[in-house]
Design an enzyme around this catalytic site. Structure first.
Site, PDB file in Angstrom:
ATOM      1  CD  GLU A 146      -2.980  -1.334   2.160  1.00  0.00           C
ATOM      2  OE1 GLU A 146      -2.868  -0.586   3.156  1.00  0.00           O
ATOM      3  OE2 GLU A 146      -3.852  -2.209   2.066  1.00  0.00           O
TER       4      GLU A 146
ATOM      5  CD  GLU B 266      -4.221  -6.382   2.824  1.00  0.00           C
ATOM      6  OE1 GLU B 266      -2.981  -6.529   2.761  1.00  0.00           O
ATOM      7  OE2 GLU B 266      -4.764  -5.513   3.546  1.00  0.00           O
TER       8      GLU B 266
END
Length: 535
Positions: A209, A326
């Protein structure tokens, strides 16, 4: 006379009670028995997407017990550092997939230092500290723990993807960006140790991220592309002489079209998998999660992300494919009795179906265990409803994805694949309506040439051509918050030895429509339908 009057009164009361009971029963039946019907059109001319055999993937994270959200600490001992690898249910749950892809990583992966054979093992790991990035100090992966994990993965047959620390060597600027090149030396030491020990890793993923605006911090696309090339070079060098080399995955972040476009353009041949994350339901603290899960327009909202990434890869000079690396639906650990309850299978299975239709090859669920969105209960390891949804998908839905169209209610979601390892097709039907059952017929003809269950050119016994197998999933006692799932009316649960139950279908005559009850999910395996795409 008094006895006669008393008898009449009793009889009157009895009649009134029977009337009220009957009226009440009829009222409840009339509400529950609202019905609609329609035809699901499956275009079997050609596949619209192709998924991996091990499309279903789950994650194991680094979060320690001190990770708390909205006043709730839901991680317990589910970290890569403290998970009980001897638990029988955990072992059996992974083995049942044969194989299950497992992605090791998450927010704290970018703060992990890997012990080398020369370095000493630190005494502390991931101490809570609000002044630190992500709220914790650095963590450490001892080689003894890495050994234990790899022995466990070999025992379960898991296919492992490891997320590497992509912040190593960088500094955080006053604007919050992570600047400088990635220091790959520690990651290379881990990779070399892994090869030396003979541990099999399917893929090495760089970072978590840090794309686009990032979460906590961010890395520019051009720098990330350069770092990904460095990882590819390390993998090629360390695995020189190996016929099969691990894949290189990146960036493991939220899709930002401009950032991803630059990143992919600058990594044309050094990247095998583009990974992105999805938390499209908002924070786990939201009070309207169930309304969002059951709202077709909310579910459809994420389709543009899948479509944009698919288009970007098709137009780019890259062999890389798309994965959801994810996805937990609701961020910050999910919501107890929602993201770990029956209701979440509506969102989860719809995600699997939709992502596959846009040629996503693998979909990693956050998490296998840990937080309030685990496929397994954090404390007991007992499977939550989504575990069984994932297992049924894995066993029934084949590689080739077929286009579907259902012109009836928008509350009926439908997906179809060539069946996995068997003849025919498998259809997934998701009824988001709380009051209406849907009678569904399946046709492989176009709407203008309606022909139910095209039996032309069939092979196999006549009996198998005239029946189908159905797997009806409902919540125990009709409670969407229930953590117990019913399969064809029977509760699913592990036995005293931690064995995963058999998932048995019911057999139905092919001439009858499939009845999808309100707020239920049905997998339908139809061996009697053969289409060109599945040959």
């Amino acid at each position: 006379m008094c006895e006669i009057m008393r008898s009449l009164v009793i009889l009157s009361l009895l009649c009134y009670w029977v009337y009220m009971a009957t009226h009440s029963l009829k009222s409840s039946i009339s509400v529950a028995s609202q019905s609609t019907e329609g035809t699901l059109f499956v275009n079997g001319t050609a596949a619209i997407g192709f998924i991996d055999d091990d499309f279903v993937c789950a994650t194991i994270d680094w979060w320690p017990p001190q990770k708390c959200d909205y006043g709730t600490c839901s991680w317990g001992s589910a970290s890569l550092l403290n998970l009980d690898l001897d638990n029988a249910i955990l072992l059996n749950a992974i083995k049942a997939f044969s194989p299950l892809k497992i992605r090791l990583g998450g927010t704290l992966q970018d703060k992990v230092i890997y012990q080398t054979e020369e370095s000493q093992q630190p005494s502390t790991s991931f101490l809570k500290d609000g002044s630190e990035l992500f709220g914790f100090t650095q963590g450490y992966l001892p080689m003894s723990r890495w050994d234990q994990l790899n022995i466990f993965f070999k025992k379960t047959g898991a296919v492992v993807i490891f997320g590497l620390n992509a912040l190593r060597g960088r500094t955080i600027s006053s604007q919050g960006a992570a600047v400088g090149a990635w220091n790959s030396s520690n990651a290379e030491s881990l990779i070399r140790y892994t090869v030396k020990k003979g541990y099999r890793i399917h893929g090495w993923e760089l970072g978590n991220e840090l794309s686009g605006n990032g979460v906590g911090t961010r890395v520019a696309a051009g720098q990330y592309a350069s770092d990904t090339k460095s990882l590819q070079s390390i993998v090629q060098n360390v695995y020189a002489g190996f016929e099969a080399k691990p894949q290189v995955l990146a960036p493991g972040g939220f899709f930002d079209e401009n950032w991803f476009t630059e990143f992919i353009h600058k990594t044309p041949q050094s990247l095998q998998v583009v990974t992105h994350h999805i938390y499209n339901l908002g924070p786990g603290s939201a009070g309207d999660l169930i309304q969002k899960i059951l709202d077709p327009s909310v579910l459809d909202g994420i389709s543009q992300t899948f479509k944009s990434l698919q288009s970007l890869l098709e137009k780019s000079n890259t062999p890389a494919v798309a994965w959801v690396g994810e996805s937990g639906g609701a961020y910050n650990s999910g919501h107890n009795l929602v993201t770990n309850a029956f209701v979440f299978s509506f969102w989860y299975l719809d995600q699997l179906g939709m992502s596959a239709s846009y040629d996503t090859k693998t979909y990693c669920r956050q998490t296998l265990i840990g937080g309030n969105y685990g496929l397994l209960d954090t404390n007991t390891f007992v499977p939550n409803p989504d575990y069984y949804s994932a297992l049924l998908w894995h066993r029934l839905m084949g590689n080739k994805v077929l286009s579907t169209s259902f012109p009836g209610t928008k509350k009926l979601r439908a997906y179809a694949h060539c069946s996995k390892k068997t003849q025919g097709i498998t259809v997934l039907l998701i009824n988001l309506d709380s009051n209406t059952k849907v009678q569904v017929r399946v046709s492989t003809e176009s709407p203008g040439k309606l022909s139910y269950l095209n039996f032309q050119g069939l092979r196999g016994s006549k009996a198998s051509q005239n029946v189908r197998e159905e797997y009806h999933l409902t919540a125990k006692d009709g409670d969407l918050h229930s953590k117990v799932m019913l399969l064809n009316g029977k509760a699913l649960s592990v036995d005293s030895s931690g064995n995963i139950p058999a998932l048995e279908p019911i057999t139905v005559g092919s001439s009858n429509p499939t009845t999808v009850a309100p707020l239920s999910i049905v997998f339908v395996h139809i061996p009697g339908i053969t289409v060109p795409a599945c040959k």
